[in-house]
Design a protein around this motif. Sequence first.
Motif, PDB file in Angstrom:
ATOM      1  N   SER A  83      40.429  32.316  51.734  1.00 41.84           N
ATOM      2  CA  SER A  83      41.277  33.136  50.872  1.00 41.84           C
ATOM      3  C   SER A  83      40.466  34.218  50.183  1.00 41.84           C
ATOM      4  O   SER A  83      39.259  34.057  49.946  1.00 41.84           O
ATOM      5  CB  SER A  83      41.937  32.259  49.796  1.00 41.84           C
ATOM      6  OG  SER A  83      42.773  31.279  50.372  1.00 41.84           O
ATOM      7  N   LEU A  84      41.145  35.302  49.866  1.00 40.33           N
ATOM      8  CA  LEU A  84      40.599  36.372  49.053  1.00 40.33           C
ATOM      9  C   LEU A  84      41.711  36.921  48.185  1.00 40.33           C
ATOM     10  O   LEU A  84      42.884  36.888  48.579  1.00 40.33           O
ATOM     11  CB  LEU A  84      40.035  37.507  49.918  1.00 40.33           C
ATOM     12  CG  LEU A  84      38.648  37.385  50.528  1.00 40.33           C
ATOM     13  CD1 LEU A  84      38.356  38.586  51.402  1.00 40.33           C
ATOM     14  CD2 LEU A  84      37.587  37.242  49.448  1.00 40.33           C
ATOM     15  N   ASN A  85      41.312  37.459  47.038  1.00 44.34           N
ATOM     16  CA  ASN A  85      42.286  38.100  46.162  1.00 44.34           C
ATOM     17  C   ASN A  85      41.823  39.520  45.887  1.00 44.34           C
ATOM     18  O   ASN A  85      40.749  39.724  45.314  1.00 44.34           O
ATOM     19  CB  ASN A  85      42.430  37.327  44.855  1.00 44.34           C
ATOM     20  CG  ASN A  85      43.597  37.810  44.023  1.00 44.34           C
ATOM     21  OD1 ASN A  85      44.559  38.341  44.544  1.00 44.34           O
ATOM     22  ND2 ASN A  85      43.513  37.626  42.718  1.00 44.34           N
ATOM     23  N   LEU A  86      42.608  40.486  46.308  1.00 47.13           N
ATOM     24  CA  LEU A  86      42.289  41.886  46.058  1.00 47.13           C
ATOM     25  C   LEU A  86      42.981  42.357  44.785  1.00 47.13           C
ATOM     26  O   LEU A  86      44.091  41.915  44.473  1.00 47.13           O
ATOM     27  CB  LEU A  86      42.745  42.759  47.228  1.00 47.13           C
ATOM     28  CG  LEU A  86      42.232  42.393  48.613  1.00 47.13           C
ATOM     29  CD1 LEU A  86      42.717  43.416  49.634  1.00 47.13           C
ATOM     30  CD2 LEU A  86      40.724  42.289  48.632  1.00 47.13           C
ATOM     31  N   SER A  87      42.317  43.268  44.092  1.00 52.16           N
ATOM     32  CA  SER A  87      42.892  43.855  42.887  1.00 52.16           C
ATOM     33  C   SER A  87      42.902  45.363  43.003  1.00 52.16           C
ATOM     34  O   SER A  87      42.025  45.949  43.640  1.00 52.16           O
ATOM     35  CB  SER A  87      42.071  43.461  41.651  1.00 52.16           C
ATOM     36  OG  SER A  87      42.093  42.080  41.430  1.00 52.16           O
ATOM     37  N   CYS A  88      43.871  45.967  42.367  1.00 48.41           N
ATOM     38  CA  CYS A  88      43.980  47.421  42.350  1.00 48.41           C
ATOM     39  C   CYS A  88      44.322  47.847  40.927  1.00 48.41           C
ATOM     40  O   CYS A  88      45.303  47.361  40.353  1.00 48.41           O
ATOM     41  CB  CYS A  88      45.061  47.876  43.314  1.00 48.41           C
ATOM     42  SG  CYS A  88      45.487  49.630  43.190  1.00 48.41           S
ATOM     43  N   SER A  89      43.505  48.730  40.380  1.00 49.33           N
ATOM     44  CA  SER A  89      43.746  49.239  39.031  1.00 49.33           C
ATOM     45  C   SER A  89      44.195  50.689  39.093  1.00 49.33           C
ATOM     46  O   SER A  89      43.707  51.461  39.921  1.00 49.33           O
ATOM     47  CB  SER A  89      42.458  49.154  38.208  1.00 49.33           C
ATOM     48  OG  SER A  89      42.044  47.821  38.057  1.00 49.33           O
ATOM     49  N   ALA A  90      45.101  51.033  38.220  1.00 50.38           N
ATOM     50  CA  ALA A  90      45.553  52.416  38.117  1.00 50.38           C
ATOM     51  C   ALA A  90      45.842  52.723  36.654  1.00 50.38           C
ATOM     52  O   ALA A  90      46.066  51.817  35.857  1.00 50.38           O
ATOM     53  CB  ALA A  90      46.801  52.651  38.962  1.00 50.38           C
ATOM     54  N   SER A  91      45.833  53.994  36.325  1.00 51.92           N
ATOM     55  CA  SER A  91      46.117  54.388  34.947  1.00 51.92           C
ATOM     56  C   SER A  91      47.556  54.018  34.607  1.00 51.92           C
ATOM     57  O   SER A  91      48.396  53.865  35.493  1.00 51.92           O
ATOM     58  CB  SER A  91      45.899  55.882  34.755  1.00 51.92           C
ATOM     59  OG  SER A  91      46.869  56.605  35.485  1.00 51.92           O
ATOM     60  N   GLY A  92      47.821  53.889  33.314  1.00 48.37           N
ATOM     61  CA  GLY A  92      49.111  53.400  32.877  1.00 48.37           C
ATOM     62  C   GLY A  92      50.293  54.183  33.407  1.00 48.37           C
ATOM     63  O   GLY A  92      51.227  53.615  33.961  1.00 48.37           O
TER      64      GLY A  92
END
Length: 115
Positions: A17-26
């Motif tokens: 398993s892997l968990n990817l994350s994605c961040s973006a401005s509000g």
Amino acid sequence: QMQVVESGGGLVQPGGSLNLSCSASGKIFLSSDMGWYRQTPGNQRSLVASITQVGIITYHESVKGRFTVSRDLVKRKLYLQMNSLKSDDSAFYFCRAKSRSWEFWGQGTQVTVSS
């Protein structure tokens, strides 16, 4: 300045398993349909999973039952939990934020499934 940034890729054995994350401005995160795409050499980028601004979720047939897309509206993050990974899942994974006014892609993160 990157508007969308992915993290969490890496090397994993088949079945792992892997968990990817994605961040973006509000503003971008809250006003966009968000999606995970993947691309392998010589192929076009293809949709893996997406969640619209109002929460409608779509999966590619090949990942149904194994991958889960979710979001945290407070943290402004999009996630892709990938379970039961197969060698065919190896690819560069990208996060996309799209609205009527913009389309932003992250730089991507590599996922390699290999023993």
